[in-house]
Scaffold this motif. Structure first.
Motif, PDB file in Angstrom:
ATOM      1  N   ALA A   1       0.823  -1.214   0.000  1.00  0.00           N
ATOM      2  CA  ALA A   1       0.000   0.000   0.000  1.00  0.00           C
ATOM      3  C   ALA A   1       0.853   1.259   0.000  1.00  0.00           C
ATOM      4  CB  ALA A   1      -0.929  -0.008   1.213  1.00  0.00           C
ATOM      5  N   VAL A   2       1.980   1.226   0.726  1.00  0.00           N
ATOM      6  CA  VAL A   2       2.866   2.382   0.790  1.00  0.00           C
ATOM      7  C   VAL A   2       3.499   2.659  -0.566  1.00  0.00           C
ATOM      8  CG1 VAL A   2       5.081   3.191   1.733  1.00  0.00           C
ATOM      9  CG2 VAL A   2       3.340   2.220   3.253  1.00  0.00           C
ATOM     10  N   MET A   3       3.984   1.619  -1.213  1.00  0.00           N
ATOM     11  CA  MET A   3       4.651   1.823  -2.498  1.00  0.00           C
ATOM     12  C   MET A   3       3.662   2.094  -3.623  1.00  0.00           C
ATOM     13  SD  MET A   3       8.233  -0.141  -2.698  1.00  0.00           S
ATOM     14  CE  MET A   3       8.693   1.166  -3.835  1.00  0.00           C
ATOM     15  N   GLN A   4       2.467   1.548  -3.521  1.00  0.00           N
ATOM     16  CA  GLN A   4       1.422   1.890  -4.496  1.00  0.00           C
ATOM     17  C   GLN A   4       1.129   3.386  -4.421  1.00  0.00           C
ATOM     18  OE1 GLN A   4      -0.952  -0.278  -6.757  1.00  0.00           O
ATOM     19  NE2 GLN A   4      -0.643   1.819  -7.490  1.00  0.00           N
ATOM     20  N   ALA A   5       1.036   3.916  -3.206  1.00  0.00           N
ATOM     21  CA  ALA A   5       0.779   5.342  -3.030  1.00  0.00           C
ATOM     22  C   ALA A   5       1.928   6.187  -3.583  1.00  0.00           C
ATOM     23  CB  ALA A   5       0.553   5.657  -1.556  1.00  0.00           C
ATOM     24  N   MET A   6       3.156   5.714  -3.423  1.00  0.00           N
ATOM     25  CA  MET A   6       4.300   6.434  -3.989  1.00  0.00           C
ATOM     26  C   MET A   6       4.217   6.480  -5.508  1.00  0.00           C
ATOM     27  SD  MET A   6       7.159   4.762  -1.446  1.00  0.00           S
ATOM     28  CE  MET A   6       8.587   5.181  -2.462  1.00  0.00           C
ATOM     29  N   ALA A   7       3.880   5.346  -6.113  1.00  0.00           N
ATOM     30  CA  ALA A   7       3.748   5.299  -7.578  1.00  0.00           C
ATOM     31  C   ALA A   7       2.606   6.192  -8.039  1.00  0.00           C
ATOM     32  CB  ALA A   7       3.522   3.862  -8.029  1.00  0.00           C
ATOM     33  N   ASP A   8       1.499   6.169  -7.296  1.00  0.00           N
ATOM     34  CA  ASP A   8       0.350   7.004  -7.665  1.00  0.00           C
ATOM     35  C   ASP A   8       0.682   8.484  -7.581  1.00  0.00           C
ATOM     36  OD1 ASP A   8      -1.126   4.710  -8.045  1.00  0.00           O
ATOM     37  OD2 ASP A   8      -2.190   4.839  -6.131  1.00  0.00           O
ATOM     38  N   ALA A   9       1.564   8.843  -6.652  1.00  0.00           N
ATOM     39  CA  ALA A   9       1.933  10.246  -6.469  1.00  0.00           C
ATOM     40  C   ALA A   9       2.917  10.737  -7.528  1.00  0.00           C
ATOM     41  CB  ALA A   9       2.538  10.445  -5.077  1.00  0.00           C
ATOM     42  N   THR A  10       3.552   9.804  -8.236  1.00  0.00           N
ATOM     43  CA  THR A  10       4.570  10.143  -9.236  1.00  0.00           C
ATOM     44  C   THR A  10       3.920  10.175 -10.621  1.00  0.00           C
ATOM     45  OG1 THR A  10       6.223   9.004  -7.872  1.00  0.00           O
ATOM     46  CG2 THR A  10       6.822   9.491 -10.152  1.00  0.00           C
ATOM     47  N   PRO A  11       3.970  11.308 -11.326  1.00  0.00           N
ATOM     48  CA  PRO A  11       3.237  11.437 -12.597  1.00  0.00           C
ATOM     49  C   PRO A  11       3.493  10.320 -13.598  1.00  0.00           C
ATOM     50  CG  PRO A  11       4.030  13.578 -11.889  1.00  0.00           C
ATOM     51  CD  PRO A  11       4.595  12.582 -10.919  1.00  0.00           C
ATOM     52  N   ASN A  12       4.746   9.883 -13.740  1.00  0.00           N
ATOM     53  CA  ASN A  12       5.078   8.828 -14.688  1.00  0.00           C
ATOM     54  C   ASN A  12       5.477   7.543 -13.962  1.00  0.00           C
ATOM     55  OD1 ASN A  12       4.677  10.521 -16.972  1.00  0.00           O
ATOM     56  ND2 ASN A  12       6.686  11.421 -16.624  1.00  0.00           N
ATOM     57  N   GLY A  13       4.845   7.309 -12.812  1.00  0.00           N
ATOM     58  CA  GLY A  13       5.170   6.141 -12.004  1.00  0.00           C
ATOM     59  C   GLY A  13       4.316   4.936 -12.347  1.00  0.00           C
ATOM     60  N   THR A  14       4.928   3.768 -12.332  1.00  0.00           N
ATOM     61  CA  THR A  14       4.210   2.505 -12.458  1.00  0.00           C
ATOM     62  C   THR A  14       4.584   1.631 -11.269  1.00  0.00           C
ATOM     63  OG1 THR A  14       5.976   1.523 -13.816  1.00  0.00           O
ATOM     64  CG2 THR A  14       4.140   2.578 -14.977  1.00  0.00           C
ATOM     65  N   PHE A  15       3.720   0.680 -10.944  1.00  0.00           N
ATOM     66  CA  PHE A  15       3.925  -0.113  -9.744  1.00  0.00           C
ATOM     67  C   PHE A  15       3.766  -1.591 -10.045  1.00  0.00           C
ATOM     68  CE2 PHE A  15       2.073  -1.928  -5.716  1.00  0.00           C
ATOM     69  CZ  PHE A  15       3.263  -1.950  -5.016  1.00  0.00           C
ATOM     70  N   LYS A  16       4.694  -2.397  -9.520  1.00  0.00           N
ATOM     71  CA  LYS A  16       4.640  -3.840  -9.672  1.00  0.00           C
ATOM     72  C   LYS A  16       4.907  -4.505  -8.322  1.00  0.00           C
ATOM     73  CE  LYS A  16       4.179  -3.749 -14.194  1.00  0.00           C
ATOM     74  NZ  LYS A  16       2.975  -4.276 -14.884  1.00  0.00           N
ATOM     75  N   VAL A  17       4.261  -5.634  -8.108  1.00  0.00           N
ATOM     76  CA  VAL A  17       4.462  -6.409  -6.884  1.00  0.00           C
ATOM     77  C   VAL A  17       5.175  -7.708  -7.245  1.00  0.00           C
ATOM     78  CG1 VAL A  17       3.321  -7.613  -4.975  1.00  0.00           C
ATOM     79  CG2 VAL A  17       2.410  -5.428  -5.802  1.00  0.00           C
ATOM     80  N   ILE A  18       6.207  -8.038  -6.494  1.00  0.00           N
ATOM     81  CA  ILE A  18       6.923  -9.293  -6.674  1.00  0.00           C
ATOM     82  C   ILE A  18       6.322 -10.320  -5.721  1.00  0.00           C
ATOM     83  CG2 ILE A  18       9.157 -10.468  -6.606  1.00  0.00           C
ATOM     84  CD1 ILE A  18       9.014  -8.325  -8.748  1.00  0.00           C
ATOM     85  N   ALA A  19       5.674 -11.334  -6.273  1.00  0.00           N
ATOM     86  CA  ALA A  19       5.012 -12.350  -5.456  1.00  0.00           C
ATOM     87  C   ALA A  19       6.046 -13.197  -4.712  1.00  0.00           C
ATOM     88  CB  ALA A  19       4.139 -13.242  -6.331  1.00  0.00           C
ATOM     89  N   ASP A  20       5.634 -13.712  -3.557  1.00  0.00           N
ATOM     90  CA  ASP A  20       6.464 -14.640  -2.776  1.00  0.00           C
ATOM     91  C   ASP A  20       7.831 -14.050  -2.448  1.00  0.00           C
ATOM     92  OD1 ASP A  20       4.462 -16.688  -2.925  1.00  0.00           O
ATOM     93  OD2 ASP A  20       5.129 -17.086  -4.971  1.00  0.00           O
ATOM     94  N   ALA A  21       7.817 -12.778  -2.063  1.00  0.00           N
ATOM     95  CA  ALA A  21       9.065 -12.112  -1.684  1.00  0.00           C
ATOM     96  C   ALA A  21       8.782 -11.144  -0.549  1.00  0.00           C
ATOM     97  CB  ALA A  21       9.671 -11.367  -2.873  1.00  0.00           C
ATOM     98  N   ALA A  22       9.823 -10.883   0.244  1.00  0.00           N
ATOM     99  CA  ALA A  22       9.737  -9.881   1.293  1.00  0.00           C
ATOM    100  C   ALA A  22      10.607  -8.685   0.903  1.00  0.00           C
ATOM    101  CB  ALA A  22      10.132 -10.490   2.638  1.00  0.00           C
ATOM    102  N   HIS A  23      11.503  -8.231   1.799  1.00  0.00           N
ATOM    103  CA  HIS A  23      12.153  -6.933   1.593  1.00  0.00           C
ATOM    104  C   HIS A  23      13.250  -6.946   0.532  1.00  0.00           C
ATOM    105  CE1 HIS A  23      12.997  -2.845   2.622  1.00  0.00           C
ATOM    106  NE2 HIS A  23      14.235  -3.098   3.042  1.00  0.00           N
ATOM    107  N   LEU A  24      14.079  -7.969   0.493  1.00  0.00           N
ATOM    108  CA  LEU A  24      15.113  -8.032  -0.562  1.00  0.00           C
ATOM    109  C   LEU A  24      14.578  -8.859  -1.719  1.00  0.00           C
ATOM    110  CD1 LEU A  24      18.498  -8.299   1.396  1.00  0.00           C
ATOM    111  CD2 LEU A  24      17.223  -6.277   0.647  1.00  0.00           C
TER     112      LEU A  24
END
Length: 268
Positions: A226-249
């Motif tokens: 949710a935090v990174m989705q909001a960052m992408a939404d706030a960036t005019p040319n931002g796109t967002f992807k989620v890496i499944a089955d992964a944590a921080h690294l």
């Protein structure tokens, strides 16, 4: 590590860096997370260097770079990177960063927009709310009361999913992560943790004009979806992807999925 070079900065800190890839390739810079070093990007460099001129470096206080006294600041870390870019002759580059490195990439783009082409910001935040600041207060207290090694295994439980940690096949990779963590200078860890408490680029994301890819692991508790989705939404040319089955690294836990997303974005 072979082919490591050093740049001595005006304050006496020496930054370790490595360059790979064709001399005529477009530049991409890889910036490491807290308590890792340029080895974090060994796999990424292996394929990016087929197309790009790849610059990896150890953030001050990490790896083979000198640790100065804490605290650190993002203007300082960005200044280090600008000095390194000037030293090797990089006018403008794509920047790939994980966690701290992603935050450094954003700060670089905000304060020196003319030096950045595209941004790949992974498993990172753009602000530091009080609960996030409190995490670093606790870690620094543990560092002072015990030592850096006492933070390693608890940190790995946040950096990787439970299933990844439990799979014996991942031991060699985890041992490299442990080695990077324990090679971090204690004052480098503390200085960078204090730096993270000052993070405040979220209000500036709306002014970025760069193409930006934001990614995070589906189970990342430090940089939640949710935090990174909001960052992408706030960036005019931002796109967002989620890496499944992964944590921080996420680049270490799911290297192929990570590669697929960044190569789709960068064209590698």
């Amino acid at each position: 590590m072979a082919n490591v070079n050093f740049l001595e900065l005006s304050d006496g800190v020496k930054l370790a860096y490595q360059i790979d890839g064709p001399a005529n390739g477009d530049w991409i810079i890889c910036s490491n997370s807290l308590a890792t070093d340029m080895r974090l990007f060994d796999y990424e460099a292996s394929y990016l260097a087929k197309t790009f001129r790849v610059l990896r470096y150890d953030t001050r206080g990490h790896g083979q770079s000198t640790a100065s006294q804490p605290p650190y600041s993002f203007p300082q870390l960005v200044g280090d990177l600008i000095a390194l870019m000037d030293h090797v002759g990089i006018a403008k580059a794509d920047v790939l960063g994980v966690s701290l490195g992603g935050m450094t990439a954003l700060a670089l783009a905000v304060h020196h927009p003319d030096r950045v082409n595209r941004i790949v910001c992974c498993d990172a935040r753009a602000d530091a709310p009080d609960p996030y600041k409190a995490i670093w207060d606790g870690n620094i207290a543990k560092l002072h009361n015990e030592n850096l090694a006492a933070l390693c295994e608890p940190t790995l439980t946040r950096w990787f999913t439970e299933s990844f940690l439990a799979d014996g096949a991942n031991k060699p990779k985890l041992d490299v992560v442990r080695d990077m963590f324990n090679a971090t200078a204690s004052i480098g860890y503390e200085g960078t943790a204090r730096c993270l408490q000052s993070l405040d680029v979220l209000p500036s994301l709306s002014g970025l004009t760069h193409d930006a890819l934001f990614m995070t692991g589906a189970q990342d508790v430090a940089a939640p979806v949710a935090v990174m989705q909001a960052m992408a939404d706030a960036t005019p040319n931002g796109t967002f992807k989620v890496i499944a089955d992964a944590a921080h690294l996420s680049n270490l836990e799911q290297p192929q999925a990570f590669k697929n997303e960044i190569c789709a974005f960068l064209g590698c």
